[in-house]
Write an enzyme that holds these catalytic residues in place. Structure first.
Site, PDB file in Angstrom:
ATOM      1  N   CYS A 133       0.832  -1.205   0.000  1.00 48.83           N
ATOM      2  CA  CYS A 133       0.000   0.000   0.000  1.00 48.83           C
ATOM      3  C   CYS A 133       0.866   1.255   0.000  1.00 48.83           C
ATOM      4  O   CYS A 133       1.417   1.632   1.044  1.00 48.83           O
ATOM      5  CB  CYS A 133      -0.931  -0.019   1.221  1.00 48.83           C
ATOM      6  SG  CYS A 133      -1.974   1.433   1.341  1.00 48.83           S
ATOM      7  N   CYS A 136      -0.565   4.124   2.143  1.00 45.94           N
ATOM      8  CA  CYS A 136      -0.375   3.941   3.592  1.00 45.94           C
ATOM      9  C   CYS A 136       1.085   4.174   3.997  1.00 45.94           C
ATOM     10  O   CYS A 136       1.352   4.790   5.025  1.00 45.94           O
ATOM     11  CB  CYS A 136      -0.735   2.520   4.018  1.00 45.94           C
ATOM     12  SG  CYS A 136      -2.216   1.841   3.310  1.00 45.94           S
ATOM     13  N   ASP A 137       2.002   3.656   3.224  1.00 44.80           N
ATOM     14  CA  ASP A 137       3.383   3.568   3.691  1.00 44.80           C
ATOM     15  C   ASP A 137       4.375   4.468   2.953  1.00 44.80           C
ATOM     16  O   ASP A 137       5.535   4.561   3.366  1.00 44.80           O
ATOM     17  CB  ASP A 137       3.875   2.109   3.584  1.00 44.80           C
ATOM     18  CG  ASP A 137       3.083   1.173   4.492  1.00 44.80           C
ATOM     19  OD1 ASP A 137       2.594   1.655   5.530  1.00 44.80           O
ATOM     20  OD2 ASP A 137       2.951  -0.008   4.167  1.00 44.80           O
TER      21      ASP A 137
END
Ligand code: NDP
Length: 328
Positions: A133, A136-137
């Site tokens: 992701c 997200c990261d």
């Protein structure tokens, strides 16, 4: 057989939100957690894009959601669903490892799973350089070099997103052309931070405490070599966790459960939310919204059904009384 008004299958953000809302509506829901409590979010190192949650890990957020739902009476069954029977309509039968439920309404939030490369080092370094992701990261890879694996829309879009943070994004694809849509491809080719390595597969992800290299193999030349990188973002597709529902709920050509805007599925009384029915957004915030809608629709559907049943009972009683009076 344990009878429930609402059974929720899956414990990610969509499921736990549906649990919160149906619990607050006094429907005493049971959430069957599934193989990974919290779903994909539980694998996310840090969540910074869920409004109101200003920092913490995926498991931290899931714990908060769980506690909030339980506070209002939701129950969590740490079990997996083995079988569902939707054929005979409500109440639906749900068989788990240790129990069997009948449920007036079902909310399916079984999510999706990123496809794995299945190479050595992948599971070992997940959360320590390996990610599924970018949204997200990506932030954790500021001024670092990352590789992206895959050639579809997800790989290209997420790769472009990662150029905001990383110094270089090297997209590694097993063929010599992308399958992503043309406009995205053009953007990617024009982006000076993006490089492309064609006809190449990952054989191994290497590191010590964190990722520091990938071992690549060129499929045309057969040459294997090590390529230094600090992040490996894998986007080779997602698969909806739909095996329990195959042939039972209508699905699109990619296997996502089809819902309408009330989150109703093709079976009356069965609702769905989150990534089992959403191939596009795949965010905690969107899953939470869909879980809310599914819970509210469930509540309305149950209330309507109850009032129809009450009217039917009333009419039946009146007819019986009339018949009795006439018989006298
Ligand atoms: P896709 O299935 O479209 O693409 C997966 C990519 O990964 C392909 O390029 C495939 O290679 C490659 N791949 C698959 N398995 C392996 C493997 N084992 N090793 C190496 N490479 C592999 O998945 P996406 O997640 O990209 O997209 C899923 C769906 O969602 C698609 O319909 C897509 O259009 C849609 N989507 C749309 C977006 C949009 O903005 N419109 C954004 C994201 C997704 P190969 O090409 O050789 O098959």
């Amino acid at each position: 057989m344990q009878h429930e008004k609402v059974v929720i299958i899956g414990s990610g953000p969509a499921g736990l939100t549906a649990a919160l809302y149906t619990a607050r509506a006094q429907l005493n829901p049971v959430v069957i957690a599934g193989p990974q409590f919290g779903g994909q979010v539980s694998l996310t190192h840090e969540i910074e894009n869920y409004p109101g949650f200003t920092g913490g890990s995926g498991p931290d957020l899931i714990e908060i959601m769980k506690n909030q739902a339980e506070k209002f009476g939701a129950r969590i069954d740490m079990d997996i669903v083995l079988e569902v029977d939707l054929e005979h309509g409500s109440p639906f039968r749900v068989k788990t490892g240790n129990n069997e439920y009948s449920a007036d309404a079902l909310i399916v939030t079984s999510g999706a799973s990123p496809r794995l490369l299945e190479v050595p080092g992948e599971s070992e370094f997940t959360g320590r350089g390996v990610s599924y992701c970018g949204t997200c990261d990506g932030f954790f890879f500021r001024n670092k070099k990352v590789v992206v694996i895959g050639g579809g829309d997800s790989a290209v879009k997420e790769g472009l997103f990662l150029t905001r943070f990383a110094t270089n994004v090297d997209l590694i694809h097993r063929r010599d052309s992308l399958r992503a849509e043309k406009t995205q491809q053009d953007r990617a080719f024009e982006n000076p931070k993006m490089n492309f390595t064609w006809d190449t597969v990952v054989e191994e992800i290497k590191g010590d405490n964190k990722v520091n290299a990938v071992k690549l193999r060129n499929l045309k030349t057969g040459e294997s070599y090590e390529y230094p990188t600090e992040g490996v973002f894998i986007f080779i597709g997602h698969d909806p966790n739909n095996s329990l529902f195959t042939g039972k709920l209508a699905m699109d050509e990619h296997g996502y459960v089809i819902t309408d805007k009330f989150m109703r599925t093709s079976v009356e009384g069965v609702f769905a939310a989150g990534e089992i029915q959403d191939p596009l957004w795949k965010q905690v915030a969107t899953s939470v919204g869909q879980g809310t809608a599914a819970a509210m629709s469930t509540e309305q559907w149950l209330a309507k059904r109850e009032s129809v049943e009450k009217v039917a009972e009333h009419v039946k009683a009146e007819v019986a009384a009339e018949a009795e009076a006439q018989a006298k």
